[in-house]
Design a protein around this motif. Structure first.
Motif, PDB file in Angstrom:
ATOM      1  N   ILE A 180       0.750  -1.214  -0.101  1.00  0.00           N
ATOM      2  CA  ILE A 180       0.067   0.073  -0.184  1.00  0.00           C
ATOM      3  C   ILE A 180       1.027   1.233  -0.196  1.00  0.00           C
ATOM      4  N   SER A 181       1.947   1.274   0.905  1.00  0.00           N
ATOM      5  CA  SER A 181       2.997   2.433   0.918  1.00  0.00           C
ATOM      6  C   SER A 181       3.520   2.536  -0.419  1.00  0.00           C
ATOM      7  N   PHE A 182       3.882   1.407  -0.921  1.00  0.00           N
ATOM      8  CA  PHE A 182       4.546   1.739  -2.506  1.00  0.00           C
ATOM      9  C   PHE A 182       3.688   2.187  -3.438  1.00  0.00           C
ATOM     10  N   LEU A 183       2.433   1.606  -3.382  1.00  0.00           N
ATOM     11  CA  LEU A 183       1.314   2.445  -4.419  1.00  0.00           C
ATOM     12  C   LEU A 183       1.206   3.667  -4.371  1.00  0.00           C
ATOM     13  N   MET A 184       1.311   4.109  -3.024  1.00  0.00           N
ATOM     14  CA  MET A 184       0.873   5.791  -2.627  1.00  0.00           C
ATOM     15  C   MET A 184       2.047   6.368  -3.104  1.00  0.00           C
ATOM     16  N   SER A 185       3.546   5.864  -3.153  1.00  0.00           N
ATOM     17  CA  SER A 185       4.444   6.324  -3.837  1.00  0.00           C
ATOM     18  C   SER A 185       4.437   6.566  -5.414  1.00  0.00           C
ATOM     19  N   LEU A 186       3.923   5.676  -5.932  1.00  0.00           N
ATOM     20  CA  LEU A 186       3.663   5.510  -7.228  1.00  0.00           C
ATOM     21  C   LEU A 186       2.801   6.500  -7.777  1.00  0.00           C
ATOM     22  N   LEU A 191       5.439  11.664  -1.337  1.00  0.00           N
ATOM     23  CA  LEU A 191       5.349  11.266   0.037  1.00  0.00           C
ATOM     24  C   LEU A 191       6.391  10.554   0.372  1.00  0.00           C
ATOM     25  N   PRO A 192       6.518  10.511   1.716  1.00  0.00           N
ATOM     26  CA  PRO A 192       7.617   9.732   2.571  1.00  0.00           C
ATOM     27  C   PRO A 192       7.469   8.253   2.418  1.00  0.00           C
ATOM     28  N   MET A 193       8.235   7.618   2.787  1.00  0.00           N
ATOM     29  CA  MET A 193       8.123   6.117   2.813  1.00  0.00           C
ATOM     30  C   MET A 193       7.176   5.814   4.063  1.00  0.00           C
ATOM     31  N   GLN A 194       6.063   5.113   3.838  1.00  0.00           N
ATOM     32  CA  GLN A 194       5.136   4.933   4.894  1.00  0.00           C
ATOM     33  C   GLN A 194       4.968   3.351   5.244  1.00  0.00           C
ATOM     34  N   ILE A 195       6.176   3.057   5.956  1.00  0.00           N
ATOM     35  CA  ILE A 195       6.069   1.760   6.283  1.00  0.00           C
ATOM     36  C   ILE A 195       5.251   1.301   7.316  1.00  0.00           C
ATOM     37  N   VAL A 202      -7.418   2.265   6.962  1.00  0.00           N
ATOM     38  CA  VAL A 202      -7.970   2.582   5.555  1.00  0.00           C
ATOM     39  C   VAL A 202      -7.159   3.609   4.586  1.00  0.00           C
ATOM     40  N   THR A 203      -6.707   3.247   3.604  1.00  0.00           N
ATOM     41  CA  THR A 203      -6.265   4.153   2.595  1.00  0.00           C
ATOM     42  C   THR A 203      -7.158   4.541   1.593  1.00  0.00           C
ATOM     43  N   VAL A 217      -4.733   8.730   4.184  1.00  0.00           N
ATOM     44  CA  VAL A 217      -3.909   7.455   4.360  1.00  0.00           C
ATOM     45  C   VAL A 217      -3.772   6.996   5.779  1.00  0.00           C
ATOM     46  N   ASN A 218      -3.883   5.765   5.876  1.00  0.00           N
ATOM     47  CA  ASN A 218      -3.551   5.112   7.464  1.00  0.00           C
ATOM     48  C   ASN A 218      -4.852   5.499   8.310  1.00  0.00           C
TER      49      ASN A 218
END
Length: 233
Positions: A180-186, A191-195, A202-203, A217-218
């Motif tokens: 999910i975090s990676f999708l946000m970056s795409l 966006l910072p890395m949301q690990i 829910v995003t 997000v989150n």
């Protein structure tokens, strides 16, 4: 006229490996009893949200999460549900199943950082992360960055496009924290890395004419709403 196409992307419930700090990736463990209860709260909190269809990755923890939400949410109404292997978690190769400290101990060193905190402060890219995981993987199972990018993007984009061309509306999707975090970056490279996405968070994305917009997000307020509903009964 079509409704807006909105994806409710949920991180799966807390698992045995999450609880004891082990890296899951393509390995799998079931939700704990506490994890199941939080997802029941989430299902209750989402019960006034109408979903046209539901998806999860093909990992057991994601399927278990989706079934619990649908059981709490349905009220007798059937929602089409499908699994999609493209939205599963990243594969960590030989580091799958190991303690988080192993993964986040070796990856920063490969990237020439002192530790995990130093690495995150310097805002590495997801490609750097993927390359470091491949370098650390002694089994040669980890996925190259481009393969991860293609499967994750096509998985979520195909789901969104399918819903848009069929009248729009809300879609429930259960996936995984790093995916999910990676999708946000795409969608938004700034966006910072949301690990650190919470289990059951829910995003929310809006999809229109081939473009995603991030709405939240989150978000954990649905869990809180469900807990309140549960306490009243």
């Amino acid at each position: 006229m079509n409704e807006p196409t909105t994806l409710y992307i949920i991180r799966h419930g807390k698992t045995m490996f999450n609880t004891i700090g082990r890296t899951q990736g393509w390995s799998d463990t079931p939700l704990t009893k506490e994890g199941e209860q939080v997802i029941r709260y989430l299902g209750l909190g989402l019960r006034n949200t109408e979903f046209k269809e539901a998806y999860s990755s093909d990992s057991g923890r994601a399927m278990q999460t989706a079934r619990i939400i649908l059981q709490e949410h349905l009220n007798g109404q059937a929602i089409p549900y499908t699994t999609d292997s493209r939205i599963r978690e990243w594969c960590f190769g030989s580091l799958d199943g190991g303690y988080d400290g192993e993964l986040w101990g070796v990856v920063p060193r490969i990237l020439a950082f002192k530790n995990y905190e130093d690495m995150m402060t310097n805002r590495i890219s997801y490609k750097e992360l993927a390359d470091a995981i491949i370098a650390a993987d002694t089994a040669n199972w980890a996925e190259p960055y481009e393969k991860i990018r293609e499967r994750v993007w096509s998985g979520f984009e195909d789901i969104a496009h399918h819903r848009e061309k069929n009248g729009g509306g809300n879609v429930m999707i259960v996936s995984h924290g790093l995916t999910i975090s990676f999708l946000m970056s795409l969608i938004d490279e700034s966006l910072p890395m949301q690990i650190g996405l919470e289990n059951g968070s829910v995003t929310k994305l809006i999809y229109e004419n081939g473009k995603f917009t991030i709405k939240s997000v989150n978000d954990t307020h649905y869990i809180g709403e469900g807990r309140t509903i549960f306490a009243k009964h």
